[in-house]
Design a protein around this motif. Structure first.
Motif, short mmCIF file in Angstrom:
data_model
loop_
_atom_site.label_atom_id
_atom_site.label_comp_id
_atom_site.label_asym_id
_atom_site.label_seq_id
_atom_site.Cartn_x
_atom_site.Cartn_y
_atom_site.Cartn_z
N LEU A 16 0.82 -1.22 0.00
CA LEU A 16 0.00 0.00 0.00
C LEU A 16 0.86 1.27 0.00
O LEU A 16 0.57 2.22 -0.74
N ILE A 17 1.90 1.27 0.81
CA ILE A 17 2.79 2.44 0.86
C ILE A 17 3.52 2.62 -0.46
O ILE A 17 3.56 3.71 -1.02
N GLN A 18 4.08 1.53 -0.98
CA GLN A 18 4.81 1.60 -2.26
C GLN A 18 3.87 1.97 -3.41
O GLN A 18 4.28 2.65 -4.34
N ALA A 19 2.63 1.51 -3.35
CA ALA A 19 1.67 1.85 -4.41
C ALA A 19 1.39 3.35 -4.44
O ALA A 19 1.36 3.97 -5.50
N LEU A 20 1.21 3.94 -3.26
CA LEU A 20 1.00 5.38 -3.18
C LEU A 20 2.21 6.14 -3.72
O LEU A 20 2.07 7.09 -4.51
N ILE A 21 3.39 5.70 -3.34
CA ILE A 21 4.63 6.34 -3.83
C ILE A 21 4.75 6.18 -5.35
O ILE A 21 5.12 7.12 -6.05
#
Length: 177
Positions: A94-99
């Protein structure tokens, strides 16, 4: 293994850029009858239309396209994570997707500005792609032109915006490391 990672990453990134371009086209109220706009709409409709039934737009923003961009980025991270580590965890995805969505959005703006600058040098007459790129970038360039002094036909606003985008990308990477 690196070749497979490159191929997967490239395919997901290209589709992600098209989805983000759809969001940007609607946000900028660009001409949807333009051939390039029609390509973007047709290339993403299969995924955006079902999402629109669940996620309505809000304030002129196409939230379904934005959510699709997040899903595409999450799928990219998930596939790469599984390919590299043979495991999967929701929080890093989820964090990497947002980034990834932020990074690809900045990359998209960068490349649209570069292509617009090149087309302005070589185009002779009306070009539908140049017209859409003008509609997309003009809201960002107009405030810069108000601040920059006129240089007798030389428009440095594109260069200033590109430098700003590069700064934001570096700042984003510095904050994440």
């Amino acid at each position: 293994m690196n070749a497979m990672q490159f191929l997967i990453s490239t395919l997901f990134d290209l589709f992600l850029m098209v989805v983000l371009l759809r969001f940007w086209l609607q946000w900028a109220k660009a001409d949807f009858y333009n051939p390039m706009s029609q390509f973007v709409v047709k290339a993403t409709s299969f995924a955006v239309k079902p999402l629109r039934k669940v996620i309505p737009g809000f304030g002129g923003l196409d939230l379904a396209s934005l959510l699709l961009a997040f899903f595409v980025a999450a799928a990219k991270i998930s596939v790469l994570m599984w390919l590299i580590y043979k495991s999967w965890a929701i929080q890093p995805v989820l964090i990497q997707a947002l980034i990834t969505v932020l990074k690809e959005g900045l990359n998209l703006v960068f490349w649209v500005l570069i292509i617009r600058a090149i087309l302005s040098w070589v185009s002779q007459g009306y070009n539908p792609i140049e017209a859409v790129f003008h509609q997309l970038t003009e809201p960002m360039l107009k405030p810069i032109r108000k601040i920059l002094p006129s240089l007798g036909g030389l428009d440095l606003s594109v260069l200033v915006l590109i430098i700003g985008i590069q700064f934001l990308q570096m700042l984003l990477m510095d904050l994440l490391v």
